[in-house]
Design a protein around this motif. Sequence first.
Motif, PDB file in Angstrom:
ATOM      1  N   UNK A 101       0.733  66.149 -29.485  1.00  0.00           N
ATOM      2  CA  UNK A 101       0.691  65.160 -30.362  1.00  0.00           C
ATOM      3  C   UNK A 101       1.327  65.699 -31.648  1.00  0.00           C
ATOM      4  N   UNK A 102       1.212  66.620 -32.097  1.00  0.00           N
ATOM      5  CA  UNK A 102       1.955  67.318 -33.343  1.00  0.00           C
ATOM      6  C   UNK A 102       3.440  67.214 -32.978  1.00  0.00           C
ATOM      7  N   UNK A 103       3.865  67.803 -32.177  1.00  0.00           N
ATOM      8  CA  UNK A 103       5.273  68.070 -31.692  1.00  0.00           C
ATOM      9  C   UNK A 103       5.608  66.539 -31.550  1.00  0.00           C
ATOM     10  N   UNK A 104       5.106  65.790 -30.842  1.00  0.00           N
ATOM     11  CA  UNK A 104       5.829  64.347 -30.854  1.00  0.00           C
ATOM     12  C   UNK A 104       5.829  63.512 -32.171  1.00  0.00           C
ATOM     13  N   UNK A 105       4.933  63.866 -32.841  1.00  0.00           N
ATOM     14  CA  UNK A 105       4.868  63.119 -34.307  1.00  0.00           C
ATOM     15  C   UNK A 105       6.150  63.894 -35.131  1.00  0.00           C
ATOM     16  N   UNK A 106       6.234  65.105 -34.847  1.00  0.00           N
ATOM     17  CA  UNK A 106       7.283  65.691 -35.781  1.00  0.00           C
ATOM     18  C   UNK A 106       8.861  65.048 -35.129  1.00  0.00           C
ATOM     19  N   UNK A 107       8.829  64.958 -33.832  1.00  0.00           N
ATOM     20  CA  UNK A 107      10.029  64.313 -33.386  1.00  0.00           C
ATOM     21  C   UNK A 107      10.130  62.874 -33.964  1.00  0.00           C
ATOM     22  N   UNK A 108       9.074  62.291 -33.885  1.00  0.00           N
ATOM     23  CA  UNK A 108       9.196  60.798 -34.442  1.00  0.00           C
ATOM     24  C   UNK A 108       9.578  60.714 -35.858  1.00  0.00           C
ATOM     25  N   UNK A 109       9.012  61.543 -36.757  1.00  0.00           N
ATOM     26  CA  UNK A 109       9.306  61.487 -38.009  1.00  0.00           C
ATOM     27  C   UNK A 109      10.423  61.713 -38.218  1.00  0.00           C
ATOM     28  N   UNK A 110      11.250  62.652 -37.348  1.00  0.00           N
ATOM     29  CA  UNK A 110      12.755  63.050 -37.616  1.00  0.00           C
ATOM     30  C   UNK A 110      13.593  61.879 -37.145  1.00  0.00           C
ATOM     31  N   UNK A 111      13.501  61.379 -35.957  1.00  0.00           N
ATOM     32  CA  UNK A 111      13.986  60.144 -35.416  1.00  0.00           C
ATOM     33  C   UNK A 111      14.082  58.973 -36.406  1.00  0.00           C
ATOM     34  N   UNK A 112      13.015  58.621 -37.030  1.00  0.00           N
ATOM     35  CA  UNK A 112      12.774  57.779 -38.109  1.00  0.00           C
ATOM     36  C   UNK A 112      13.070  57.926 -39.443  1.00  0.00           C
ATOM     37  N   UNK A 113      13.043  59.288 -40.083  1.00  0.00           N
ATOM     38  CA  UNK A 113      13.526  59.368 -41.143  1.00  0.00           C
ATOM     39  C   UNK A 113      14.526  60.364 -41.561  1.00  0.00           C
ATOM     40  N   UNK A 114      14.938  61.107 -40.637  1.00  0.00           N
ATOM     41  CA  UNK A 114      15.766  62.069 -41.040  1.00  0.00           C
ATOM     42  C   UNK A 114      17.100  61.772 -40.105  1.00  0.00           C
TER      43      UNK A 114
END
Length: 138
Positions: free
Chosen positions: A92-105
């Motif tokens: 969950x932590x890894x996929x959340x990090x990827x989601x943040x990168x995909x959506x914001x970075x």
Amino acid sequence: MKKTLLLEQAQESIKYNKEEWYRCAISRGYYYLFHHAVEVTGGITPKYGPKGETLTGGMHKKLYSYFLLSGEKDENEVNEYKDFLSLLGQCLKLQHSRRVDADYKLELPTPKAKAITSIEEVKLMVKKIEENISGSKT
């Protein structure tokens, strides 16, 4: 809305072969996982850890932190359910990090391979969630 629609959207997004759709795929995949993970806690985002400690951050961080803390074991302890909770927290932590990168970075590249990998990891973790919720360990 059925949770499976999120997975379908993620998989369909890959077919467009453009980075913006890969980003969408990662995001949809994360939410597919999130909505399954929260079932493990009875549909609520925990405010407190397993030992009563206050969890910090937003709902996403609280959820993966709860699983990570719940999966901690004493030295030499054997506990398959705690192993599952730890794995769920890590995923969950890894996929959340990827989601943040995909959506914001937006300055970071998001290749197709990362989106495909994320979706496959999410599918495997959701299968483990479903097995643990149903009580079957197949």
